[in-house]
Design an enzyme around this catalytic site. Sequence first.
Site, PDB file in Angstrom:
ATOM      1  N   ASP A 261      40.546  46.545  43.968  1.00  0.00           N
ATOM      2  CA  ASP A 261      39.267  46.239  44.147  1.00  0.00           C
ATOM      3  C   ASP A 261      40.002  44.683  43.079  1.00  0.00           C
ATOM      4  OD1 ASP A 261      36.624  44.870  44.197  1.00  0.00           O
ATOM      5  OD2 ASP A 261      35.960  46.845  43.380  1.00  0.00           O
TER       6      ASP A 261
HETATM    7  C1  BGC Z   1      33.288  44.064  44.153  1.00  0.00           C
HETATM    8  C2  BGC Z   1      33.998  44.388  45.745  1.00  0.00           C
HETATM    9  C3  BGC Z   1      34.752  43.271  47.018  1.00  0.00           C
HETATM   10  C4  BGC Z   1      35.466  42.281  45.962  1.00  0.00           C
HETATM   11  C5  BGC Z   1      35.524  40.625  46.574  1.00  0.00           C
HETATM   12  C6  BGC Z   1      34.509  42.922  44.359  1.00  0.00           C
HETATM   13  O1  BGC Z   1      33.841  42.233  43.036  1.00  0.00           O
HETATM   14  O2  BGC Z   1      33.267  45.107  44.004  1.00  0.00           O
HETATM   15  O3  BGC Z   1      33.468  45.150  46.573  1.00  0.00           O
HETATM   16  O4  BGC Z   1      34.502  43.379  47.997  1.00  0.00           O
HETATM   17  O5  BGC Z   1      35.238  41.725  44.869  1.00  0.00           O
HETATM   18  O6  BGC Z   1      34.578  40.316  46.566  1.00  0.00           O
END
Ligand code: BGC
Length: 719
Positions: A261
């Site tokens: 993530d």
């Molecule tokens: C989220 C993800 C997301 C990523 C990119 C993170 O903060 O948990 O679900 O895909 O950001 O935007």
Amino acid sequence: MKLKFLKSLLPLVILFTKVNLTAQEKINDKTEPKIQAIIKQLTLEEKIALLHANSIFGTAGVTRLNIPGLMTDDGPLGVREDVKEGWGSANLTTDSATFFPNGSALAATWNPELSYRYGHDLGEEARARKKYIILAPAFNISRTPLCGRTYEYLSEDPFLNARLAVQSVKGIQSQHIAACVKHFALNNQEIERGRVSVEVDERTMREIYLPAFKASITEGNAWTIMSAYNKIRGVYCSENDYLLNKILKGEWGFKGIVISDWGGTHSTVNAANNGLDVEMGSQPPYENYYFANPLLKAVNEGKVSIKTIDEKVHRILWVMYHTSMSENPPAGKMNTEEHSKTVYDIATESIVLLKNEQQLLPLNISTVKSIAVIGDNATRTFHLGGFGAGVKAKYEITALAGLQNRLGKSIDIKFAQGYSGVYKRAGKTEMYEGEKADSNMINQAVALAKTTDIAILFIGGNREYESESRDRKDLSLPFGEQALVDAVTAANPKTIVVVVGGAPYDIGQIKKQNSTIVWSWYNGSENGNALADVLTGKINPSGKFPFTFPVAINQSPAHAFNAYPGDSVVTYKEGLLVGYRWYDTKKIAPLYPFGYGLSYTSFTYSALQTGKKNYKPGETITATIKITNTGNYAGKETVQLYISKPGSQVARADKELKAFKKLMINKGSTVEVKLEIPVQDLAYYDTKNSKWVVEPGQYKLLAGTSSGDIKETGTITIE
Ligand code: BGC
């Protein structure tokens, strides 16, 4: 000599005795020689460049060898607009996209076919935008209704979760776009998500929190997966050997990429050796990322082997050969009529009718001459908002616009805002609360409601109030909405309350006092049209709740155990008893049970029968049941089949969903529905022997219209 010969056959024997190969193990890979050849040509520096972000959503490729970088984008609401460093909009004119209904809306359809279409269309748009990995679907289990991302996720039930997730993945990947299933795993709250460690017993993890991930890989064949921010048993998911190497890549045979993530990587050597493949994040300088220069150094010092690096590169190239470098890729498409139709179909099937005591619905167009549309949510859009990913929607029909589109010519529609849907942060906590009621706005709404035949009141949450990176403080309706409901209902007894939200709210008072209640969601570009068509009866509502609505938050299992949000550790003390498993086992009556939802017509259930009475492991249980539409409208019903194991040797929930089917039934007709449960699906996870075990003996089959309303039961025996 003989022995040697036999020994040489051993790998073959092992190969052919491994039954039940997973989707990825079955793949006959024509690309393998190409991948091997590329790996041979890459320098170590070039390999490392493939393993980390070089922009918010991308990684570098290798121009010398014509290898493109990986280009990812959010999901799940649609393909996110292009951003520049710092997350600001890139201000393009080419990145408006279809806004798809949120995850819990999709789940409320109980319709895997719609889940496939959602994935397919999302994949088509991702391809048109050249985003080869779409960061969707997201399906962490709803452990607490307060989790800020409940709206993005699907359900509290692992079976419904898995059935829908698999279809979304298949749909996305049909477009040669990799689904990135997220967030692996146990990211069930937003509070302290980057720090908290989840303590969960092995059986609960296997039976509740992992099934949809497992099915997405072994059945759906997902090519990528995102590791979650949190820790499990003290170890970050992005460097968790047990989760990534043992379970995902080992047991499930995952051949694709584990992507962190964003900003969720915390080490170089541990992460590299324990299963992470690509480090993503949004804060430059990218060359300082754990998987950039520090990884190069770690390899040179012998702390991470070249073999490990090559294996990661192999995974990346493997995904590229399925996506950005695939043969005969489909042409992408943006904002097509088909995509709008998918949104419309999901939206109409997701809307849940909660109460219709006065038969105000469907609206009687011949007698209703004027409508007061009241509430901020009638004119608010939901494609953007809050901290999480949204979509720059090509268009979004609000509820008011939908009613005007459908009824504006024949009915006088007037609007009052009723409340302000702007909220502010409460104190120091990460949790937010709504602002108080605005008496001026309420007075205007009341005055309007007095002058019209009916009032339709739009309340609930919004995309600011329900958001990634924070949880709600409690279940209460925000923005002083209850006061508005009370006042408008007193002014016009023909008030229809439409609650819009992606997660449970406390609507107990409304359930008690109001005659007519409809639940709607952040329902995508076609939101208002879909809602208007359900209210007028063009579409008969068929949505059912994908999670339980508690009477009060302390009824909800994690809260009943005081096991949320924890501090640095959150212990899942409720174990297996998540969602309805808890309410049913403990005989607690919720506000609305899992699977609840009414229709303008009525259905009766009869004649539950099983194919036979005794089944052996490896067989499939078949059950048939007759459903009769006894009302005045054609409509769809979702039959839910639960099992129960009386006198089980291990602790089990009172009942567990094992099959469901949604079908259209004409008025006056009876349809026989066939449901199937593979005997293997009755298994529990035996932690002593680390395997799934089907207990022999009697099982009860329970067919119902919700977990709280079982209509027919039967019994079978497993030998
Ligand atoms: C989220 C993800 C997301 C990523 C990119 C993170 O903060 O948990 O679900 O895909 O950001 O935007």
